[in-house]
Write a protein that holds these residues in place. Sequence first.
Motif, PDB file in Angstrom:
ATOM      1  N   ASP A  66       3.109   5.952  -6.601  1.00 42.06           N
ATOM      2  CA  ASP A  66       3.356   4.658  -5.946  1.00 42.06           C
ATOM      3  C   ASP A  66       2.313   4.343  -4.876  1.00 42.06           C
ATOM      4  N   PHE A  67       1.067   4.669  -5.162  1.00 39.18           N
ATOM      5  CA  PHE A  67       0.002   4.502  -4.168  1.00 39.18           C
ATOM      6  C   PHE A  67      -0.104   3.057  -3.678  1.00 39.18           C
ATOM      7  N   LEU A  68      -0.139   2.119  -4.611  1.00 40.54           N
ATOM      8  CA  LEU A  68      -0.338   0.727  -4.217  1.00 40.54           C
ATOM      9  C   LEU A  68       0.898   0.144  -3.547  1.00 40.54           C
ATOM     10  N   GLN A  69       2.087   0.497  -4.031  1.00 34.58           N
ATOM     11  CA  GLN A  69       3.300  -0.008  -3.392  1.00 34.58           C
ATOM     12  C   GLN A  69       3.390   0.448  -1.938  1.00 34.58           C
ATOM     13  N   ARG A  70       3.022   1.697  -1.687  1.00 36.36           N
ATOM     14  CA  ARG A  70       3.132   2.245  -0.334  1.00 36.36           C
ATOM     15  C   ARG A  70       2.162   1.588   0.629  1.00 36.36           C
ATOM     16  N   PHE A  71       0.985   1.164   0.118  1.00 36.09           N
ATOM     17  CA  PHE A  71      -0.027   0.655   1.028  1.00 36.09           C
ATOM     18  C   PHE A  71      -0.220  -0.860   0.967  1.00 36.09           C
ATOM     19  N   GLN A  79      -5.698  -2.115   8.193  1.00 35.84           N
ATOM     20  CA  GLN A  79      -6.793  -1.214   7.827  1.00 35.84           C
ATOM     21  C   GLN A  79      -6.411  -0.346   6.635  1.00 35.84           C
ATOM     22  N   ASP A  80      -5.158   0.134   6.608  1.00 35.87           N
ATOM     23  CA  ASP A  80      -4.702   0.947   5.485  1.00 35.87           C
ATOM     24  C   ASP A  80      -4.596   0.109   4.217  1.00 35.87           C
ATOM     25  N   ARG A  81      -4.137  -1.124   4.370  1.00 37.43           N
ATOM     26  CA  ARG A  81      -4.026  -2.019   3.210  1.00 37.43           C
ATOM     27  C   ARG A  81      -5.407  -2.328   2.645  1.00 37.43           C
ATOM     28  N   ASP A  82      -6.332  -2.611   3.526  1.00 39.57           N
ATOM     29  CA  ASP A  82      -7.700  -2.899   3.067  1.00 39.57           C
ATOM     30  C   ASP A  82      -8.297  -1.697   2.351  1.00 39.57           C
ATOM     31  N   TYR A  83      -8.037  -0.502   2.897  1.00 38.13           N
ATOM     32  CA  TYR A  83      -8.583   0.705   2.259  1.00 38.13           C
ATOM     33  C   TYR A  83      -8.020   0.879   0.849  1.00 38.13           C
ATOM     34  N   ALA A  84      -6.725   0.681   0.691  1.00 39.35           N
ATOM     35  CA  ALA A  84      -6.104   0.872  -0.623  1.00 39.35           C
ATOM     36  C   ALA A  84      -6.754  -0.030  -1.665  1.00 39.35           C
ATOM     37  N   GLU A  85      -7.020  -1.287  -1.293  1.00 33.01           N
ATOM     38  CA  GLU A  85      -7.654  -2.207  -2.233  1.00 33.01           C
ATOM     39  C   GLU A  85      -9.129  -1.882  -2.432  1.00 33.01           C
TER      40      GLU A  85
END
Length: 241
Positions: A66-71, A79-85
Motif C-alpha cells: 500500500d505504498f501509494l495509499q499511505r503516502f 514532502q513525503d507525498r511529492d517523494y512518493a510520486e
Amino acid sequence: MPENVLSVITALISVAGAMISLWFSRRAAQHDRAVAAEALAVKFREPLIQAAFNLETRLYNILEQDFLQRFLLSGVADQDRDYAEDNTLYVLGQYFCWVEIIRRESQYLDPRDRARNRVVSQHLEEIRDVFATSERFENPVFRLFRGEQRAVAEVMLVPVHEPQQGLPRWECMGYAAFVAALRNDDFNRWFIRLREDITALAKEPDLHRERLVGAQHALVGLIEVLDPEGDRVPLALRERL
C-alpha cells in the motif's frame, strides 16, 4: 649423427618453439581481451540490475505494501507525498534510461556467452512489451508505448564529461537532477500521464493490477538472468507478486 640431419632437427625444434610461443601469446591476448570486455560489461550490467531491482521493488510495494495509499491518500507531509510520486516516476524512467544506454552503446551484457545474451535480450523485450501492449492488458494505466519508453529514456540521458575510451558515453541523471528537471515543461510532458496513472493506482490499485504484476514478474526474471547467484540482489528479495 650427420650434420645435415642435426640441422634439420634443430630447425624443427626452433619452429616448434616459435609456434608454441605464438600460441601462448595469442591465448594470453584473447584472455586479456575477454577480461577487458567483461570489465566493460560490468559497467552496464550492474546499473541495469539495480534499476530493474528498484523498479520491481516499487511495483511490489505499490501492490502489496500500500505504498501509494499511505503516502498519497493519507494526511502525510507534502514532502513525503511529492517523494512518493516523483521517485516512482524516477525509478520507472531510470530503468528505461539504462536500457537505452545499452542500446546506444551496442553493448553485450555477457561478452563471453552469446546464448546468455540472447536470453537477456528476450527478457528486455518482454519488459518492453508488458509496458507497451494494449492487447495483453487493455487497462491503459502505466502503459508506455515503445516510442514513449524511448522518449522517457532520452530526456533522462546525461552525457559523460570526457568519457574514457571503451567506457560508457552516457549515464542516467540522478534523482535530484530529475526532480529539478520536472519543472521544465518540455521534460515534464513525458511524465504527466504517468503522474495521473500514479493517482489512479493509489485510489484503486486492484483495478489496475494486471500490467504491474506482469512487469514485476518480467523484471525479476531479468534480474535472475543477470545476477543468478544473488551477488547484487539477494535471492530473498526476488519475491514475485
